[in-house]
Scaffold this motif. Structure first.
Motif, PDB file in Angstrom:
ATOM      1  N   GLU A 125      -0.733 -28.504  -5.716  1.00  0.00           N
ATOM      2  CA  GLU A 125      -0.806 -29.623  -4.684  1.00  0.00           C
ATOM      3  C   GLU A 125      -0.860 -29.129  -3.234  1.00  0.00           C
ATOM      4  O   GLU A 125      -1.532 -29.753  -2.352  1.00  0.00           O
ATOM      5  CB  GLU A 125       0.391 -30.659  -4.802  1.00  0.00           C
ATOM      6  N   TYR A 126      -0.326 -28.068  -2.918  1.00  0.00           N
ATOM      7  CA  TYR A 126       0.082 -27.751  -1.439  1.00  0.00           C
ATOM      8  C   TYR A 126      -0.699 -26.816  -0.876  1.00  0.00           C
ATOM      9  O   TYR A 126      -0.788 -26.562   0.363  1.00  0.00           O
ATOM     10  CB  TYR A 126       1.378 -27.442  -1.126  1.00  0.00           C
ATOM     11  N   SER A 127      -1.193 -25.737  -1.719  1.00  0.00           N
ATOM     12  CA  SER A 127      -1.762 -24.371  -1.168  1.00  0.00           C
ATOM     13  C   SER A 127      -3.055 -24.094  -1.925  1.00  0.00           C
ATOM     14  O   SER A 127      -3.303 -24.353  -3.202  1.00  0.00           O
ATOM     15  CB  SER A 127      -0.625 -23.301  -1.538  1.00  0.00           C
ATOM     16  N   ILE A 128      -3.787 -23.407  -1.241  1.00  0.00           N
ATOM     17  CA  ILE A 128      -4.934 -22.740  -2.093  1.00  0.00           C
ATOM     18  C   ILE A 128      -4.964 -21.025  -1.759  1.00  0.00           C
ATOM     19  O   ILE A 128      -4.786 -20.604  -0.506  1.00  0.00           O
ATOM     20  CB  ILE A 128      -6.227 -23.233  -1.183  1.00  0.00           C
ATOM     21  N   PRO A 129      -4.929 -20.100  -2.660  1.00  0.00           N
ATOM     22  CA  PRO A 129      -4.779 -18.898  -2.266  1.00  0.00           C
ATOM     23  C   PRO A 129      -5.958 -18.304  -1.573  1.00  0.00           C
ATOM     24  O   PRO A 129      -7.108 -18.658  -1.653  1.00  0.00           O
ATOM     25  CB  PRO A 129      -4.916 -18.280  -3.799  1.00  0.00           C
ATOM     26  N   TYR A 130      -5.604 -17.436  -0.512  1.00  0.00           N
ATOM     27  CA  TYR A 130      -6.581 -16.760   0.332  1.00  0.00           C
ATOM     28  C   TYR A 130      -6.839 -15.214  -0.187  1.00  0.00           C
ATOM     29  O   TYR A 130      -8.018 -15.083  -0.326  1.00  0.00           O
ATOM     30  CB  TYR A 130      -5.806 -16.868   1.638  1.00  0.00           C
ATOM     31  N   MET A 131      -5.849 -14.474  -0.480  1.00  0.00           N
ATOM     32  CA  MET A 131      -5.938 -13.307  -0.905  1.00  0.00           C
ATOM     33  C   MET A 131      -4.495 -12.814  -1.594  1.00  0.00           C
ATOM     34  O   MET A 131      -3.657 -13.179  -1.729  1.00  0.00           O
ATOM     35  CB  MET A 131      -5.826 -11.998   0.472  1.00  0.00           C
ATOM     36  N   TRP A 132      -4.796 -11.815  -2.526  1.00  0.00           N
ATOM     37  CA  TRP A 132      -3.636 -11.178  -3.304  1.00  0.00           C
ATOM     38  C   TRP A 132      -3.701 -10.000  -3.197  1.00  0.00           C
ATOM     39  O   TRP A 132      -4.785  -9.226  -2.834  1.00  0.00           O
ATOM     40  CB  TRP A 132      -3.560 -11.737  -4.673  1.00  0.00           C
ATOM     41  N   GLY A 133      -2.613  -9.058  -3.603  1.00  0.00           N
ATOM     42  CA  GLY A 133      -2.520  -7.763  -3.711  1.00  0.00           C
ATOM     43  C   GLY A 133      -1.172  -7.175  -4.406  1.00  0.00           C
ATOM     44  O   GLY A 133      -0.443  -8.145  -4.808  1.00  0.00           O
ATOM     45  N   THR A 134      -0.705  -5.943  -4.397  1.00  0.00           N
ATOM     46  CA  THR A 134       0.299  -5.558  -4.995  1.00  0.00           C
ATOM     47  C   THR A 134       0.945  -4.716  -3.916  1.00  0.00           C
ATOM     48  O   THR A 134       0.671  -4.412  -2.892  1.00  0.00           O
ATOM     49  CB  THR A 134       0.041  -4.720  -6.240  1.00  0.00           C
ATOM     50  N   VAL A 135       2.039  -4.220  -4.240  1.00  0.00           N
ATOM     51  CA  VAL A 135       2.741  -2.974  -3.444  1.00  0.00           C
ATOM     52  C   VAL A 135       2.888  -1.681  -4.383  1.00  0.00           C
ATOM     53  O   VAL A 135       3.137  -1.740  -5.561  1.00  0.00           O
ATOM     54  CB  VAL A 135       4.384  -3.122  -2.987  1.00  0.00           C
ATOM     55  N   GLY A 136       2.664  -0.529  -3.791  1.00  0.00           N
ATOM     56  CA  GLY A 136       2.369   0.567  -4.568  1.00  0.00           C
ATOM     57  C   GLY A 136       2.710   1.942  -3.724  1.00  0.00           C
ATOM     58  O   GLY A 136       3.190   1.835  -2.631  1.00  0.00           O
ATOM     59  N   ILE A 137       2.528   3.110  -4.470  1.00  0.00           N
ATOM     60  CA  ILE A 137       2.805   4.331  -3.490  1.00  0.00           C
ATOM     61  C   ILE A 137       1.480   4.890  -3.340  1.00  0.00           C
ATOM     62  O   ILE A 137       0.530   5.236  -4.279  1.00  0.00           O
ATOM     63  CB  ILE A 137       3.427   5.197  -4.658  1.00  0.00           C
ATOM     64  N   LEU A 138       1.298   5.091  -2.192  1.00  0.00           N
ATOM     65  CA  LEU A 138       0.209   5.999  -1.351  1.00  0.00           C
ATOM     66  C   LEU A 138       0.757   7.453  -1.428  1.00  0.00           C
ATOM     67  O   LEU A 138       1.563   7.632  -0.921  1.00  0.00           O
ATOM     68  CB  LEU A 138      -0.178   5.259  -0.200  1.00  0.00           C
ATOM     69  N   TYR A 139      -0.026   8.387  -1.877  1.00  0.00           N
ATOM     70  CA  TYR A 139       0.182   9.755  -1.844  1.00  0.00           C
ATOM     71  C   TYR A 139      -0.843  10.485  -1.454  1.00  0.00           C
ATOM     72  O   TYR A 139      -1.994  10.311  -1.778  1.00  0.00           O
ATOM     73  CB  TYR A 139       0.995  10.251  -3.091  1.00  0.00           C
ATOM     74  N   ASN A 140      -0.487  11.661  -1.001  1.00  0.00           N
ATOM     75  CA  ASN A 140      -1.381  12.677  -0.408  1.00  0.00           C
ATOM     76  C   ASN A 140      -1.536  13.743  -1.366  1.00  0.00           C
ATOM     77  O   ASN A 140      -0.576  14.492  -1.728  1.00  0.00           O
ATOM     78  CB  ASN A 140      -1.279  13.334   0.997  1.00  0.00           C
ATOM     79  N   GLN A 141      -2.633  14.014  -2.285  1.00  0.00           N
ATOM     80  CA  GLN A 141      -2.992  14.688  -3.329  1.00  0.00           C
ATOM     81  C   GLN A 141      -2.803  16.100  -3.086  1.00  0.00           C
ATOM     82  O   GLN A 141      -2.563  16.964  -3.665  1.00  0.00           O
ATOM     83  CB  GLN A 141      -4.326  14.501  -4.157  1.00  0.00           C
ATOM     84  N   THR A 142      -2.784  16.718  -1.908  1.00  0.00           N
ATOM     85  CA  THR A 142      -2.871  17.704  -1.254  1.00  0.00           C
ATOM     86  C   THR A 142      -1.389  18.151  -1.135  1.00  0.00           C
ATOM     87  O   THR A 142      -0.968  19.509  -1.097  1.00  0.00           O
ATOM     88  CB  THR A 142      -3.475  18.293  -0.008  1.00  0.00           C
ATOM     89  N   MET A 143      -0.591  17.282  -1.105  1.00  0.00           N
ATOM     90  CA  MET A 143       0.803  17.492  -0.761  1.00  0.00           C
ATOM     91  C   MET A 143       1.827  17.211  -1.817  1.00  0.00           C
ATOM     92  O   MET A 143       2.991  17.591  -2.276  1.00  0.00           O
ATOM     93  CB  MET A 143       1.615  16.785   0.108  1.00  0.00           C
ATOM     94  N   VAL A 144       1.278  16.319  -2.880  1.00  0.00           N
ATOM     95  CA  VAL A 144       2.096  15.913  -4.079  1.00  0.00           C
ATOM     96  C   VAL A 144       1.433  16.512  -5.320  1.00  0.00           C
ATOM     97  O   VAL A 144       0.437  16.334  -5.833  1.00  0.00           O
ATOM     98  CB  VAL A 144       2.171  14.527  -4.146  1.00  0.00           C
ATOM     99  N   SER A 145       2.217  17.392  -6.014  1.00  0.00           N
ATOM    100  CA  SER A 145       1.686  18.005  -7.264  1.00  0.00           C
ATOM    101  C   SER A 145       2.046  17.365  -8.498  1.00  0.00           C
ATOM    102  O   SER A 145       1.361  17.290  -9.535  1.00  0.00           O
ATOM    103  CB  SER A 145       2.016  19.616  -7.342  1.00  0.00           C
ATOM    104  N   LYS A 146       3.234  16.684  -8.436  1.00  0.00           N
ATOM    105  CA  LYS A 146       3.509  15.901  -9.559  1.00  0.00           C
ATOM    106  C   LYS A 146       2.832  14.463  -9.765  1.00  0.00           C
ATOM    107  O   LYS A 146       2.524  14.212  -8.715  1.00  0.00           O
ATOM    108  CB  LYS A 146       5.234  15.661  -9.466  1.00  0.00           C
TER     109      LYS A 146
END
Lengths: 347, 274
Positions: A125-146
């Motif tokens: 009744e009160y709102s209309i969604p504008y954007m959505w998203g998540t929270v995650g891990i951003l990693y640098n593949q040259t520095m993270v091997s696991k």
């Protein structure tokens, strides 16, 4: 004597200018819009102003709490706001929002059904969604091997002083609760205590608790791992091709930013025009393309670059979101989260 | 000076922008909103006495103290050089010293970030010399460095203004009477410059103890100072009452430190701020 007369003249002049200009303003309605920083394609605002002959006063905030505190204390006089899920809920509970007149917002039909009637506004009744998203891990593949599949990698000694955490109480405590297998919305003191201990244990491994500067740091390769919002991840991966985004298997936070009208607004009809305008397919597409976050708008999504649509960071599959939660309003329990966060950071 | 109508705008200004806001802060700090309405309470102050908040307070005072000492040690010789006799060089030096202050304080702090980063200028230079890179940014030392860098002018300028006003004849007289340069400094220059030193100390200590930007940018949010705590209460938690109580405690700390300082500045011989 002469001096004082001149002074009087100046004062009169000043008053008349004020009166005249304020008269001029009466003719044109001014819509005060309060949105997150860098969260709209500014050309869209100009188009709206031209098309509807309404002036838009555009202002930005950086956290929900920031916005909430300002509205609550009676500041700003805004007509359209863009709070996130739990902030919408809180404002509904406290009677701070107008009910929307959906007859004035026909473009609501384009919003995908799965983004309607969500927990924070169950009857929609009160709102209309504008954007959505998540929270995650951003990693640098040259520095993270696991392989990055779990929040636990943020507790891995191997990446000591290479981890950037979000300087945001709910997000950082939330992902820790998730890692421990608890709900992000818990009000259980034992679980919160466990999360606190985990965060204190993690502290020596953390390079810094950051806000928006995470973008600079990750793009320049200053750190290996960072907790980021999905839209920011899309932006950073565009800038540095070594970066990858992962949604941990324990689940994460699924969030929505919505458009609402505060009950203090004096231009409700115009505010609805503005919201409807933002839901026009072409306009919604323009904004989504500019911002990089995920859109709940079916037509805008169709117009997006297929590459972005296949990007798991921007549009994760339902399985990947299976364990995710939407933040609930904690209202006064927020103080306890704050205390924990203070104890972690001040330790 | 006799009061005249010229002073009224200032009095009104002070009432609206200083006195009333202070009263509001005090009011918020001793009240609590409950279902029965506003009630008087000292809970917020009591909460501040919890070890975790006291720890933040002591860290703030400790870092501000170190910063003040470093500023004094670095700033005094600087002020003496500036106030020296070489007039041609003096103006350029003062000019060079003041120029960075024309730039925005935030920009200067951001500049330090790019210098101290792991892939920043200093570490690039070190690796060019084949030395191991250092962890410079996001440490307590980086926070102190940022404070000293930003607040050093507040130490140098008051000392400089006092030193440049010292009557040269006093120094010459002392030398004529056989005092060596150490004695001249100890017995003449330093005592005469004390008002400047004291206002310098206050002007550095105050912003250092309340800063929140430097600790966030250069400390990476790991070194919560009292300023961060207050900011957090007002902007994120929306707990204005607790935030106000911390602000009151902060003001008390500053008032106390000013009180202590002013005891050493009984004569009020110019250069002093209060």
């Amino acid at each position: 004597m002469k001096k004082s007369r001149r002074f009087l003249l100046l004062v009169l002049l000043g008053i008349s200018i004020l009166v005249l200009t304020s008269c001029g303003k009466e003719e044109r309605i001014v819509l005060n819009v309060y949105n997150w920083g860098d969260y709209i394609d500014e050309s869209v605002i100009k188009t709206f102003e031209k098309q509807f002959k309404i002036k838009v006063n555009y202002d930005t905030f950086s956290t929900n709490e920031d916005m909430y505190v300002k509205i609550k204390s009676g500041g700003g006089n805004y007509d359209v706001l863009f709070p996130s899920d739990y902030a919408v809920k809180r404002m509904i509970n406290e009677g701070m929002l107008h009910k929307l007149d959906f007859d004035n917002i026909p473009n609501y039909q384009y919003i995908e059904d799965r983004f309607k009637n969500l927990d924070y506004d169950p009857e929609n009744e009160y709102s209309i969604p504008y954007m959505w998203g998540t929270v995650g891990i951003l990693y640098n593949q040259t520095m993270v091997s696991k392989p990055v599949t779990s929040w636990r990698i943020l507790w891995d000694e191997e990446y000591k002083k290479q981890i950037l955490m979000l300087d945001s109480q709910r997000d950082s405590i939330g992902i820790t609760l998730k890692m421990l297998g608890y709900s992000m919305n818990t009000k259980n003191y034992d679980q919160l205590e466990a999360a606190k201990q985990a965060l204190i244990k993690q502290k020596p491994l953390v390079l810094a608790y950051v806000g928006d500067d995470v973008k600079d740091k990750m793009i320049s390769g200053e750190a290996a791992l960072a907790v980021v919002w999905s839209g920011d991840a899309v932006f950073m991966m565009r800038e540095n091709s070594d970066l990858r985004f992962a949604l941990p298997e324990e689940g994460t936070n699924l969030w929505f930013d919505a458009m609402v009208i505060p009950s203090t607004s004096k231009h409700k009809a115009e505010a609805e025009k503005f919201i409807n305008f933002l839901c026009e397919p072409e306009i919604a597409f323009k904004n989504t393309d500019y911002i990089g976050y995920s859109t709940p708008h079916s037509e805008a999504k169709k117009r997006l670059d297929p590459e972005l649509l296949n990007d798991k960071a921007a549009y994760p599959s339902d399985e990947e979101l299976a364990n995710s939660e939407i933040f609930k309003d904690l209202s006064s329990f927020m103080k306890d989260y704050d205390r924990i966060w203070t104890e972690v950071k001040a330790d | 000076m006799k009061k005249n109508w010229m002073s009224y705008p200032y009095i009104v200004w002070m009432l609206i922008f200083i006195f009333i806001p202070l009263l509001l802060v005090l009011f918020y700090s001793v009240t609590m909103r409950t279902d029965q309405g506003l009630i008087f309470t000292l809970d917020h102050y009591q909460r501040f006495l919890e070890p975790i908040y006291l720890k933040v307070l002591f860290r703030s005072i400790y870092l501000a103290f170190i910063c003040t000492v470093l500023c004094l040690v670095l700033g005094y010789p600087m002020a003496m050089i500036l106030a020296g006799n070489d007039f041609k060089r003096k103006n350029i030096m003062v000019f060079l010293f003041v120029i960075p202050m024309w730039m925005n304080f935030l920009l200067r702090t951001y500049a330090w970030m790019t210098l101290l980063e792991r892939r920043g200028l200093i570490n690039t230079f070190l690796s060019w010399l084949r030395l191991a890179p250092l962890n410079l940014l996001y440490t307590q030392e980086a926070v102190v460095l940022g404070m000293v860098y930003n607040f050093l002018p507040f130490m140098v300028l008051p000392i400089y203004s006092v030193l440049s006003k010292i009557d040269q004849q006093l120094i010459e007289a002392a030398e004529d009477l056989g005092a060596d340069s150490v004695t001249v400094f100890r017995k003449i220059i330093f005592p005469l410059s004390l008002p400047g030193v004291i206002s310098g100390i206050t002007m550095v200590f105050m912003p250092a103890v309340t800063t929140f930007v430097i600790s966030r940018l250069l400390g990476g949010g790991q070194f919560t100072l009292i300023g961060n705590l207050i900011e957090q209460q007002f902007l994120y938690v929306g707990d204005w009452n607790f935030g106000s109580a911390i602000s009151m405690v902060m003001m008390l700390v500053i008032l106390l430190s000013m009180g202590v300082m002013s005891r050493y500045d009984k004569e009020h011989e110019g250069g002093g701020l209060w």
